[in-house]
Design a protein around this motif. Structure first.
Motif, mmCIF file in Angstrom:
data_model
loop_
_atom_site.group_PDB
_atom_site.id
_atom_site.type_symbol
_atom_site.label_atom_id
_atom_site.label_comp_id
_atom_site.label_asym_id
_atom_site.label_seq_id
_atom_site.Cartn_x
_atom_site.Cartn_y
_atom_site.Cartn_z
ATOM 1 N N GLY A 1 0.827 -1.197 0.000
ATOM 2 C CA GLY A 1 0.000 0.000 0.000
ATOM 3 C C GLY A 1 0.870 1.260 0.000
ATOM 4 O O GLY A 1 2.008 1.246 0.481
ATOM 5 N N VAL A 2 0.309 2.318 -0.514
ATOM 6 C CA VAL A 2 1.073 3.559 -0.666
ATOM 7 C C VAL A 2 1.456 4.155 0.686
ATOM 8 O O VAL A 2 2.549 4.715 0.849
ATOM 9 C CB VAL A 2 0.262 4.577 -1.498
ATOM 10 N N ARG A 3 0.605 4.032 1.673
ATOM 11 C CA ARG A 3 0.892 4.625 2.989
ATOM 12 C C ARG A 3 2.189 4.052 3.577
ATOM 13 O O ARG A 3 3.055 4.796 4.037
ATOM 14 C CB ARG A 3 -0.263 4.369 3.961
ATOM 15 N N ILE B 1 4.970 7.223 3.180
ATOM 16 C CA ILE B 1 5.058 8.098 4.361
ATOM 17 C C ILE B 1 6.395 7.945 5.098
ATOM 18 O O ILE B 1 7.078 8.950 5.356
ATOM 19 C CB ILE B 1 3.860 7.859 5.295
ATOM 20 N N PRO B 2 6.843 6.724 5.443
ATOM 21 C CA PRO B 2 8.150 6.615 6.101
ATOM 22 C C PRO B 2 9.295 7.132 5.227
ATOM 23 O O PRO B 2 10.221 7.788 5.723
ATOM 24 C CB PRO B 2 8.298 5.116 6.368
ATOM 25 N N SER B 3 9.228 6.854 3.918
ATOM 26 C CA SER B 3 10.280 7.327 3.014
ATOM 27 C C SER B 3 10.361 8.842 3.015
ATOM 28 O O SER B 3 11.460 9.426 3.031
ATOM 29 C CB SER B 3 10.010 6.820 1.592
ATOM 30 N N THR B 4 9.205 9.501 3.014
ATOM 31 C CA THR B 4 9.172 10.960 2.988
ATOM 32 C C THR B 4 9.768 11.553 4.261
ATOM 33 O O THR B 4 10.536 12.526 4.206
ATOM 34 C CB THR B 4 7.723 11.440 2.816
ATOM 35 N N LEU B 5 9.441 10.974 5.396
ATOM 36 C CA LEU B 5 9.936 11.515 6.671
ATOM 37 C C LEU B 5 11.452 11.310 6.828
ATOM 38 O O LEU B 5 12.166 12.206 7.282
ATOM 39 C CB LEU B 5 9.183 10.863 7.822
ATOM 40 N N VAL B 6 11.945 10.129 6.450
ATOM 41 C CA VAL B 6 13.386 9.887 6.532
ATOM 42 C C VAL B 6 14.130 10.790 5.552
ATOM 43 O O VAL B 6 15.207 11.319 5.859
ATOM 44 C CB VAL B 6 13.703 8.403 6.261
ATOM 45 N N TYR B 7 13.551 10.962 4.370
ATOM 46 C CA TYR B 7 14.146 11.853 3.362
ATOM 47 C C TYR B 7 14.270 13.272 3.916
ATOM 48 O O TYR B 7 15.278 13.962 3.689
ATOM 49 C CB TYR B 7 13.272 11.835 2.113
ATOM 50 N N THR B 8 13.265 13.720 4.636
ATOM 51 C CA THR B 8 13.304 15.051 5.246
ATOM 52 C C THR B 8 14.466 15.169 6.222
ATOM 53 O O THR B 8 15.217 16.151 6.211
ATOM 54 C CB THR B 8 11.979 15.332 5.981
ATOM 55 N N GLY B 9 14.638 14.153 7.070
ATOM 56 C CA GLY B 9 15.714 14.190 8.050
ATOM 57 C C GLY B 9 17.090 14.224 7.409
ATOM 58 O O GLY B 9 17.977 14.981 7.834
ATOM 59 N N ILE B 10 17.293 13.406 6.370
ATOM 60 C CA ILE B 10 18.593 13.387 5.695
ATOM 61 C C ILE B 10 18.873 14.718 5.015
ATOM 62 O O ILE B 10 19.994 15.245 5.069
ATOM 63 C CB ILE B 10 18.642 12.226 4.690
ATOM 64 N N SER B 11 17.864 15.295 4.378
ATOM 65 C CA SER B 11 18.047 16.591 3.722
ATOM 66 C C SER B 11 18.392 17.679 4.724
ATOM 67 O O SER B 11 19.113 18.634 4.404
ATOM 68 C CB SER B 11 16.771 16.977 2.957
ATOM 69 N N LEU C 1 15.778 7.053 -1.374
ATOM 70 C CA LEU C 1 14.444 7.472 -0.940
ATOM 71 C C LEU C 1 13.753 8.317 -1.998
ATOM 72 O O LEU C 1 12.544 8.204 -2.207
ATOM 73 C CB LEU C 1 14.559 8.250 0.372
ATOM 74 N N LEU C 2 14.526 9.158 -2.681
ATOM 75 C CA LEU C 2 13.940 9.992 -3.733
ATOM 76 C C LEU C 2 13.377 9.135 -4.864
ATOM 77 O O LEU C 2 12.388 9.517 -5.508
ATOM 78 C CB LEU C 2 15.008 10.957 -4.277
ATOM 79 N N GLY C 3 13.997 7.969 -5.092
ATOM 80 C CA GLY C 3 13.506 7.078 -6.136
ATOM 81 C C GLY C 3 12.140 6.489 -5.859
ATOM 82 O O GLY C 3 11.530 5.895 -6.747
ATOM 83 N N VAL C 4 11.643 6.665 -4.633
ATOM 84 C CA VAL C 4 10.319 6.149 -4.277
ATOM 85 C C VAL C 4 9.216 7.071 -4.785
ATOM 86 O O VAL C 4 8.116 6.612 -5.127
ATOM 87 C CB VAL C 4 10.213 5.993 -2.742
ATOM 88 N N PHE C 5 9.479 8.366 -4.865
ATOM 89 C CA PHE C 5 8.415 9.355 -5.032
ATOM 90 C C PHE C 5 7.637 9.223 -6.342
ATOM 91 O O PHE C 5 6.414 9.092 -6.331
ATOM 92 C CB PHE C 5 8.997 10.758 -4.918
ATOM 93 N N LEU C 6 8.321 9.280 -7.478
ATOM 94 C CA LEU C 6 7.607 9.296 -8.753
ATOM 95 C C LEU C 6 6.899 7.975 -9.071
ATOM 96 O O LEU C 6 5.752 7.991 -9.526
ATOM 97 C CB LEU C 6 8.555 9.676 -9.883
ATOM 98 N N PRO C 7 7.533 6.814 -8.866
ATOM 99 C CA PRO C 7 6.794 5.568 -9.099
ATOM 100 C C PRO C 7 5.554 5.468 -8.213
ATOM 101 O O PRO C 7 4.511 4.962 -8.653
ATOM 102 C CB PRO C 7 7.819 4.481 -8.753
ATOM 103 N N ALA C 8 5.664 5.934 -6.983
ATOM 104 C CA ALA C 8 4.491 5.924 -6.101
ATOM 105 C C ALA C 8 3.408 6.845 -6.637
ATOM 106 O O ALA C 8 2.209 6.560 -6.500
ATOM 107 C CB ALA C 8 4.899 6.338 -4.690
ATOM 108 N N PRO D 1 7.629 17.158 4.384
ATOM 109 C CA PRO D 1 6.677 16.849 5.469
ATOM 110 C C PRO D 1 5.223 17.124 5.102
ATOM 111 O O PRO D 1 4.318 16.460 5.607
ATOM 112 C CB PRO D 1 7.135 17.767 6.614
ATOM 113 N N VAL D 2 5.003 18.098 4.218
ATOM 114 C CA VAL D 2 3.636 18.380 3.769
ATOM 115 C C VAL D 2 3.092 17.191 2.980
ATOM 116 O O VAL D 2 1.907 16.836 3.101
ATOM 117 C CB VAL D 2 3.600 19.668 2.929
ATOM 118 N N ILE D 3 3.954 16.568 2.172
ATOM 119 C CA ILE D 3 3.538 15.374 1.426
ATOM 120 C C ILE D 3 3.112 14.271 2.387
ATOM 121 O O ILE D 3 2.061 13.636 2.216
ATOM 122 C CB ILE D 3 4.687 14.884 0.528
#
Length: 540
Positions: free
Chosen positions: A84-86, A90-100, A122-129, A186-188
């Motif tokens: 599922g997308v959630r 969601i975890p990928s986005t939050l970890v990506y925020t921390g690394i950035s 982690l960035l590779g997750v965004f567009l396919p999702a 984080p907004v995503i």
């Protein structure tokens, strides 16, 4: 029946109850991917000083910051189907925020490289999702909007990304090359927490996972990506590393295709792309990447290497003639797509791109940043129409129920196609600069009367000194080098023009769009009708 093979998982999911919030999340995710990739590549020179990198180290940093995307991106659609997308997004986005957030605070080269590799993964997750959410969790009436958002990032990031690099580098600080994502990502996550449907783990699909196929495709394409990214710098087959990467990558891809043909439950069987329309459509995508390379590479290179200006000097022309027209053209293309055959929009797009390249081929050393205004305007509108309509055409010719497998190939073509185009263009520009340098410099010898006259004039300007003649000769050499660069950048537009023409010939070979949810004459069912029945009614 127990021994029957399938050809990829079905891509059905729970319909989102708040589609507008999902669409907003998709928009921001596409925005992050496009801008991050463009901003990082353009702003790489500004990062060398803070991170203490040499030219070679900076080049490898660029590779490491992008290659892991392809290692994971092809498998993301399958992961989203299973978990599922959630759970994936969601975890990928939050970890990506921390690394950035922490990358600008790190000063050791090993840590910088490791964090960039994790960030790219982690960035590779965004567009396919993004693609999977569109077809799994949205009604078919929203598919065209999801595709528009997916494709908007390409022209938008090309122009807005360079403008942002100028603002960050000259006003806010280089740290904002990373911290822009700390604001948006984080907004995503918040939008997905609110709107993404809760889906159960597909344990049946997980039990028959084709891990070998995913690993073969991801590893093979990653090797090819690294070879393409470093090929121009290491002179291609003259480098043992590049040769090894190319051979290994091709071998793994062949092994992947064999694996998909043999296993009982393939992850992305090649049958999803084995049709004339889809095969030619992917060729159009590659031609699109090659025809956009002239605008994306030649203009910034000319401004920085010939005019000696910073990227911020292009902000005005890129915002007014690139960003704003892209947004307007996306809305217009979406409207036309509901009324016209996608092939018409593709032709409009490539015609505009060819005209832009033709104007750019007239480049001279007298051009200023604003001289590129008509080129940027036509290119931005053309890119929007061509890429959007091509993606719509490809998906319309595919079975939406098998979008998991289709997405795997789309991601491969997207990332590797762009890298291939950039490598071809950079190699072309390097060879053309060498050719023009030899052509312009060979007639100039120590006995040339014109050289003596020119040097004498320059010596009189520089004043009587022992260094005046040396300064005059250096000035002549710089003038020759500058003109060689100008001619090579003009040649970059020439090759972009011909690739746009090739794309128009390819479009002429495309067949009619099959009837389905993305067909202009398709009548969507009332909102009460389930998404499941709509999807079952769509066939390739």
């Amino acid at each position: 029946m127990g021994s029957r093979r399938d050809f990829g998982p079905l891509s059905k999911g729970i319909e989102a109850t708040q589609p507008l919030l999902i669409v907003a999340a998709l928009l921001l995710a596409s925005f992050v991917v496009g801008l991050d990739t463009r901003v990082f590549s353009v702003g790489l020179n500004d990062l060398r000083g803070p991170f203490g990198l040499s030219v070679d180290e900076a080049s490898w940093l660029n590779t490491i910051a992008n290659a892991p995307q392809i290692l994971i991106s092809a498998a993301v659609a399958w992961l989203a189907t299973v978990f599922g997308v959630r759970r994936v997004m969601i975890p990928s986005t939050l970890v990506y925020t921390g690394i950035s957030l922490i990358i600008p605070l790190v000063h050791t080269s090993e840590a910088v490289l490791l964090l960039h590799a994790c960030r790219a993964l982690l960035l590779g997750v965004f567009l396919p999702a993004t693609i999977m959410v569109t077809f799994r969790n949205l009604e078919s009436r929203y598919w065209i909007i999801g595709i528009a958002i997916y494709t908007l990032r390409v022209p938008l990031s090309q122009y807005l990304g360079l403008a942002l690099v100028g603002v960050y580098g000259d006003h806010l600080g280089w740290q904002w090359l990373y911290w822009q994502d700390v604001v948006i990502a984080p907004v995503i996550a918040l939008l997905l927490i609110i709107a993404a449907p809760h889906e159960q783990v597909n344990r049946g699909l997980l039990a028959r996972a084709d891990w070998g196929g995913m690993l073969l495709l991801g590893s093979g394409m990653t090797m090819l990506y690294i070879a393409l990214d470093q090929g121009n710098r290491l002179d291609w087959l003259q480098s043992g590393a590049i040769t090894s990467l190319l051979i290994s990558g091709i071998f793994l891809l062949i092994a992947f295709l064999i694996n998909e043909g043999l296993v009982r439950h393939p992850w992305a069987h090649a049958s999803v792309i084995l049709s004339r329309n889809i095969g030619i459509g992917y060729a159009v995508i590659i031609a699109f990447a090659l025809s956009t390379a002239g605008t994306s590479i030649s203009i910034p290179a000319y401004v920085q290497n010939v005019l000696g200006l910073r990227p911020i000097s292009l902000c005005g022309v890129y915002v007014l003639c690139g960003v704003l027209p892209v947004i307007t053209a996306t809305v217009l293309a979406t409207r036309l797509q509901r009324r016209l055959d996608p092939r018409i929009c593709i032709i409009i797009g490539f015609f505009a791109m060819a005209l832009a390249a033709l104007i750019g081929s007239r480049l001279t050393s007298s051009w200023s940043p604003w001289s590129f205004a008509p080129v940027v305007l036509l290119a931005s509108v053309g890119q929007t129409f061509a890429f959007f309509a091509t993606v719509v055409y490809l998906i319309a010719n595919s079975d939406p129920n098998r979008s998991t497998a289709v997405s795997a190939y789309i991601q491969v073509i997207r990332i590797v196609g762009v890298e291939f185009a950039g490598s071809v263009m950079n190699t072309w520009l390097r060879h053309r600069e060498q050719f023009h340098s030899n052509s312009l410099g060979s007639p100039i010898t120590s006995s040339s009367q014109g050289l003596d006259t020119h040097v004498s004039v320059l010596v009189s300007v520089f004043g009587p000194s022992s260094q005046s003649k040396m300064s005059a000769l250096t000035h002549v050499g710089n003038a020759v080098r500058t003109q060689a660069n100008v001619l090579s950048y003009a040649d970059g537009f020439v090759i972009s023009f011909w690739f746009a023409v090739v794309a128009l010939f390819l479009v002429a070979c495309l067949g009619r769009t099959p009837y389905g949810p993305l067909h202009p004459k398709f009548k969507h069912a009332p909102k009460s009708t389930s998404a499941s029945s709509e999807r079952n009614g769509a066939s390739a």
